[in-house]
Design a protein around this motif. Structure first.
Motif, PDB file in Angstrom:
ATOM      1  N   THR A  15       0.988  -1.150   0.013  1.00 41.85           N
ATOM      2  CA  THR A  15      -0.019   0.070   0.098  1.00 41.85           C
ATOM      3  C   THR A  15       1.004   1.415   0.132  1.00 41.85           C
ATOM      4  O   THR A  15       0.506   2.326  -0.744  1.00 41.85           O
ATOM      5  CB  THR A  15      -1.031   0.036   1.331  1.00 41.85           C
ATOM      6  N   ALA A  16       2.179   1.251   0.822  1.00 45.19           N
ATOM      7  CA  ALA A  16       2.730   2.503   0.933  1.00 45.19           C
ATOM      8  C   ALA A  16       3.450   2.943  -0.576  1.00 45.19           C
ATOM      9  O   ALA A  16       3.535   3.912  -0.953  1.00 45.19           O
ATOM     10  CB  ALA A  16       3.819   2.221   1.936  1.00 45.19           C
ATOM     11  N   GLU A  17       3.994   1.821  -1.270  1.00 50.54           N
ATOM     12  CA  GLU A  17       4.508   1.993  -2.462  1.00 50.54           C
ATOM     13  C   GLU A  17       3.490   2.382  -3.466  1.00 50.54           C
ATOM     14  O   GLU A  17       3.850   3.380  -4.188  1.00 50.54           O
ATOM     15  CB  GLU A  17       5.105   0.607  -2.988  1.00 50.54           C
ATOM     16  N   PHE A  18       2.356   2.041  -3.453  1.00 47.14           N
ATOM     17  CA  PHE A  18       1.441   2.447  -4.353  1.00 47.14           C
ATOM     18  C   PHE A  18       0.893   3.719  -3.944  1.00 47.14           C
ATOM     19  O   PHE A  18       0.725   4.608  -5.012  1.00 47.14           O
ATOM     20  CB  PHE A  18       0.028   1.567  -4.299  1.00 47.14           C
ATOM     21  N   THR A  19       0.719   4.105  -2.780  1.00 53.52           N
ATOM     22  CA  THR A  19       0.201   5.588  -2.154  1.00 53.52           C
ATOM     23  C   THR A  19       1.453   6.587  -2.833  1.00 53.52           C
ATOM     24  O   THR A  19       0.964   7.825  -3.187  1.00 53.52           O
ATOM     25  CB  THR A  19       0.021   5.678  -0.859  1.00 53.52           C
ATOM     26  N   GLU A  20       2.699   6.203  -2.791  1.00 53.27           N
ATOM     27  CA  GLU A  20       3.756   7.228  -3.186  1.00 53.27           C
ATOM     28  C   GLU A  20       3.461   7.510  -4.409  1.00 53.27           C
ATOM     29  O   GLU A  20       3.659   8.804  -4.884  1.00 53.27           O
ATOM     30  CB  GLU A  20       5.065   6.611  -3.022  1.00 53.27           C
ATOM     31  N   VAL A  21       3.576   6.393  -5.393  1.00 52.52           N
ATOM     32  CA  VAL A  21       3.346   6.818  -6.766  1.00 52.52           C
ATOM     33  C   VAL A  21       2.021   7.426  -7.280  1.00 52.52           C
ATOM     34  O   VAL A  21       2.011   8.417  -8.036  1.00 52.52           O
ATOM     35  CB  VAL A  21       3.190   5.572  -7.712  1.00 52.52           C
ATOM     36  N   ARG A  22       0.855   7.166  -6.360  1.00 49.76           N
ATOM     37  CA  ARG A  22      -0.387   7.587  -6.698  1.00 49.76           C
ATOM     38  C   ARG A  22      -0.372   9.122  -6.343  1.00 49.76           C
ATOM     39  O   ARG A  22      -1.122   9.784  -6.906  1.00 49.76           O
ATOM     40  CB  ARG A  22      -1.607   7.149  -5.780  1.00 49.76           C
ATOM     41  N   ALA A  23       0.429   9.588  -5.211  1.00 53.34           N
ATOM     42  CA  ALA A  23       0.488  10.857  -4.940  1.00 53.34           C
ATOM     43  C   ALA A  23       1.078  11.735  -6.034  1.00 53.34           C
ATOM     44  O   ALA A  23       0.656  12.981  -6.361  1.00 53.34           O
ATOM     45  CB  ALA A  23       1.289  11.322  -3.870  1.00 53.34           C
ATOM     46  N   GLN A  24       2.241  11.062  -7.043  1.00 63.57           N
ATOM     47  CA  GLN A  24       2.583  11.785  -8.208  1.00 63.57           C
ATOM     48  C   GLN A  24       1.357  12.144  -9.113  1.00 63.57           C
ATOM     49  O   GLN A  24       1.430  13.226  -9.509  1.00 63.57           O
ATOM     50  CB  GLN A  24       3.707  10.960  -8.776  1.00 63.57           C
ATOM     51  N   LEU A  25       0.519  11.074  -9.094  1.00 63.91           N
ATOM     52  CA  LEU A  25      -0.528  11.411 -10.276  1.00 63.91           C
ATOM     53  C   LEU A  25      -1.483  12.628  -9.808  1.00 63.91           C
ATOM     54  O   LEU A  25      -2.058  13.572 -10.348  1.00 63.91           O
ATOM     55  CB  LEU A  25      -1.274  10.052 -10.313  1.00 63.91           C
ATOM     56  N   THR A  26      -1.526  12.538  -8.585  1.00 61.38           N
ATOM     57  CA  THR A  26      -2.697  13.675  -7.968  1.00 61.38           C
ATOM     58  C   THR A  26      -1.767  15.018  -8.110  1.00 61.38           C
ATOM     59  O   THR A  26      -2.798  16.012  -8.488  1.00 61.38           O
ATOM     60  CB  THR A  26      -2.771  13.389  -6.384  1.00 61.38           C
ATOM     61  N   ARG A  27      -0.656  15.189  -7.995  1.00 60.21           N
ATOM     62  CA  ARG A  27       0.153  16.405  -8.310  1.00 60.21           C
ATOM     63  C   ARG A  27      -0.098  16.721  -9.648  1.00 60.21           C
ATOM     64  O   ARG A  27      -0.321  18.236  -9.886  1.00 60.21           O
ATOM     65  CB  ARG A  27       1.354  16.388  -7.786  1.00 60.21           C
ATOM     66  N   ARG A  28      -0.163  15.963 -10.744  1.00 61.22           N
ATOM     67  CA  ARG A  28      -0.241  16.170 -12.016  1.00 61.22           C
ATOM     68  C   ARG A  28      -1.549  16.555 -12.253  1.00 61.22           C
ATOM     69  O   ARG A  28      -1.883  17.495 -13.237  1.00 61.22           O
ATOM     70  CB  ARG A  28       0.297  14.935 -12.812  1.00 61.22           C
ATOM     71  N   LEU A  29      -2.677  15.915 -11.760  1.00 59.90           N
ATOM     72  CA  LEU A  29      -3.882  16.274 -11.972  1.00 59.90           C
ATOM     73  C   LEU A  29      -4.255  17.760 -11.318  1.00 59.90           C
ATOM     74  O   LEU A  29      -5.059  18.394 -12.270  1.00 59.90           O
ATOM     75  CB  LEU A  29      -4.918  15.219 -11.531  1.00 59.90           C
ATOM     76  N   GLU A  30      -3.573  17.973 -10.274  1.00 57.78           N
ATOM     77  CA  GLU A  30      -3.780  19.358  -9.908  1.00 57.78           C
ATOM     78  C   GLU A  30      -3.216  20.326 -10.699  1.00 57.78           C
ATOM     79  O   GLU A  30      -3.612  21.380 -10.912  1.00 57.78           O
ATOM     80  CB  GLU A  30      -3.189  19.316  -8.228  1.00 57.78           C
ATOM     81  N   ALA A  31      -1.925  20.166 -11.202  1.00 56.86           N
ATOM     82  CA  ALA A  31      -1.605  20.994 -11.931  1.00 56.86           C
ATOM     83  C   ALA A  31      -2.254  21.117 -13.364  1.00 56.86           C
ATOM     84  O   ALA A  31      -2.201  22.375 -13.697  1.00 56.86           O
ATOM     85  CB  ALA A  31       0.133  20.562 -12.357  1.00 56.86           C
ATOM     86  N   GLN A  32      -2.654  20.244 -13.799  1.00 60.05           N
ATOM     87  CA  GLN A  32      -3.700  20.389 -15.061  1.00 60.05           C
ATOM     88  C   GLN A  32      -4.793  21.189 -14.858  1.00 60.05           C
ATOM     89  O   GLN A  32      -5.141  22.100 -15.510  1.00 60.05           O
ATOM     90  CB  GLN A  32      -4.151  18.933 -15.453  1.00 60.05           C
ATOM     91  N   VAL A  33      -5.606  21.081 -13.580  1.00 59.73           N
ATOM     92  CA  VAL A  33      -6.519  21.719 -13.325  1.00 59.73           C
ATOM     93  C   VAL A  33      -6.311  23.303 -13.176  1.00 59.73           C
ATOM     94  O   VAL A  33      -6.969  24.245 -13.591  1.00 59.73           O
ATOM     95  CB  VAL A  33      -7.368  21.333 -11.949  1.00 59.73           C
ATOM     96  N   ALA A  34      -5.125  23.630 -12.550  1.00 61.45           N
ATOM     97  CA  ALA A  34      -4.492  24.789 -12.299  1.00 61.45           C
ATOM     98  C   ALA A  34      -4.386  25.614 -13.686  1.00 61.45           C
ATOM     99  O   ALA A  34      -4.592  26.719 -13.806  1.00 61.45           O
ATOM    100  CB  ALA A  34      -3.318  24.998 -11.355  1.00 61.45           C
ATOM    101  N   LEU A  35      -3.667  24.717 -14.435  1.00 63.16           N
ATOM    102  CA  LEU A  35      -3.519  25.431 -15.869  1.00 63.16           C
ATOM    103  C   LEU A  35      -4.593  25.802 -16.656  1.00 63.16           C
ATOM    104  O   LEU A  35      -4.891  26.831 -17.379  1.00 63.16           O
ATOM    105  CB  LEU A  35      -2.437  24.524 -16.621  1.00 63.16           C
ATOM    106  N   GLN A  36      -5.619  24.830 -16.629  1.00 59.93           N
ATOM    107  CA  GLN A  36      -6.991  25.234 -17.305  1.00 59.93           C
ATOM    108  C   GLN A  36      -7.609  26.466 -16.719  1.00 59.93           C
ATOM    109  O   GLN A  36      -8.083  27.173 -17.490  1.00 59.93           O
ATOM    110  CB  GLN A  36      -7.682  23.977 -17.373  1.00 59.93           C
ATOM    111  N   ARG A  37      -7.586  26.394 -15.330  1.00 63.17           N
ATOM    112  CA  ARG A  37      -8.265  27.806 -14.776  1.00 63.17           C
ATOM    113  C   ARG A  37      -7.693  29.012 -15.258  1.00 63.17           C
ATOM    114  O   ARG A  37      -8.047  29.910 -15.360  1.00 63.17           O
ATOM    115  CB  ARG A  37      -8.011  27.503 -13.406  1.00 63.17           C
ATOM    116  N   ARG A  38      -6.033  28.703 -15.220  1.00 60.29           N
ATOM    117  CA  ARG A  38      -5.318  30.042 -15.549  1.00 60.29           C
ATOM    118  C   ARG A  38      -5.610  30.416 -17.111  1.00 60.29           C
ATOM    119  O   ARG A  38      -6.026  31.619 -17.508  1.00 60.29           O
ATOM    120  CB  ARG A  38      -3.922  29.954 -15.647  1.00 60.29           C
TER     121      ARG A  38
END
Length: 264
Positions: A148-171
């Motif tokens: 679980t810890a290994e998956f959670t670490e990689v999943r956090a990278q995906l969360t950061r990328r999705l958040e960056a996508q949303v922020a760029l679209q909003r800009r």
């Protein structure tokens, strides 16, 4: 290993020791069951010893108690293969644990495959929310807590990328809204500096790490609005030049006339 404890009562010990005399009966020793029960209490999680105990003990309840110490696949296989036709309770327990072990190994393999998929998505320029949602559904039915810890670490990278996508679209959306408001205002000429700033921001979107994620219609809108604003700016400049040219010519003529009068 424990053969000396599992001899049947009445077996004569090796050696040539003298028989006890009839008028001096020997004190009764522990029974075989008592001996094996004492040995059972000393297993303390020793799987090798527990497996040997099960294979040699003639007491089914003691074998079942010893089976509680057997968990590793190699010892489970050994005991199951040796006892499946003679002790159904122990055999059933061994078989159940083997099945559980195989199931867990399959879950671990599924978990590793999901983690690898997550890593690939983290490197995918065209990462989309739907892909991450599919990954989350896949992980939700996997039971492999040690990963679980290994998956959670990689999943956090995906969360950061999705958040960056949303922020760029909003800009981009906010910049387009402001540009439309400026282009329709009466003071568009006075806002040229801000318009140029916003246009420069939109033109720089292509260098953003998540620019590929922008919806096509936003990019089309940005290009169309930029072309419209550039055309409007150029038209204002031409109009300004047209108005300014006669005034500059008149000013030049007046200057020449004054010079001639002073010379006369």
């Amino acid at each position: 290993m424990f053969e000396f404890l599992f001899k049947r009562q009445g077996d004569k010990p090796d050696g040539t020791g003298a028989e006890p005399q009839a008028d001096q009966p020997a004190a009764p020793g522990p029974t075989p069951r008592e001996q094996q029960a004492a040995l059972l209490s000393q297993l303390a999680g020793n799987e090798q010893a527990a497996a040997d105990f099960i294979l040699h003990s003639e007491f089914s309840d003691l074998r079942l108690a010893a089976a509680e110490h057997v968990h590793s696949p190699e010892h489970l296989e050994r005991v199951y293969n040796a006892i499946r036709n003679t002790d159904r309770r122990v055999a059933k327990l061994m078989h159940g644990r083997l099945d559980a072990h195989r199931h867990h190994q399959a879950e671990v393999e599924r978990a590793r495959a999901a983690i690898e998929q997550a890593r690939q998505l983290a490197q995918d320029d065209r990462l989309s929310p739907n892909q991450v949602a599919d990954l989350d559904r896949r992980w939700s039915v996997i039971d492999a807590s040690e990963l679980t810890a290994e998956f959670t670490e990689v999943r956090a990278q995906l969360t950061r990328r999705l958040e960056a996508q949303v922020a760029l679209q909003r800009r981009v959306i906010d910049a387009l809204a402001e540009l439309r408001a400026l282009s329709s205002s009466a003071s568009a000429a006075a806002d040229d500096a801000r318009i140029e700033q916003l246009l420069a921001m939109l033109e720089g979107v292509g260098s953003e790490p998540e620019h590929v994620s922008l919806p096509r219609h936003l990019l089309n809108d940005a290009q169309a609005l930029a072309a419209q604003l550039h055309a409007s700016r150029d038209a204002r400049r031409r109009q300004h030049d047209t108005v300014a040219a006669p005034a500059q010519a008149a000013a030049g003529a007046n200057g020449d006339a004054g010079t001639q009068q002073r010379a006369g």
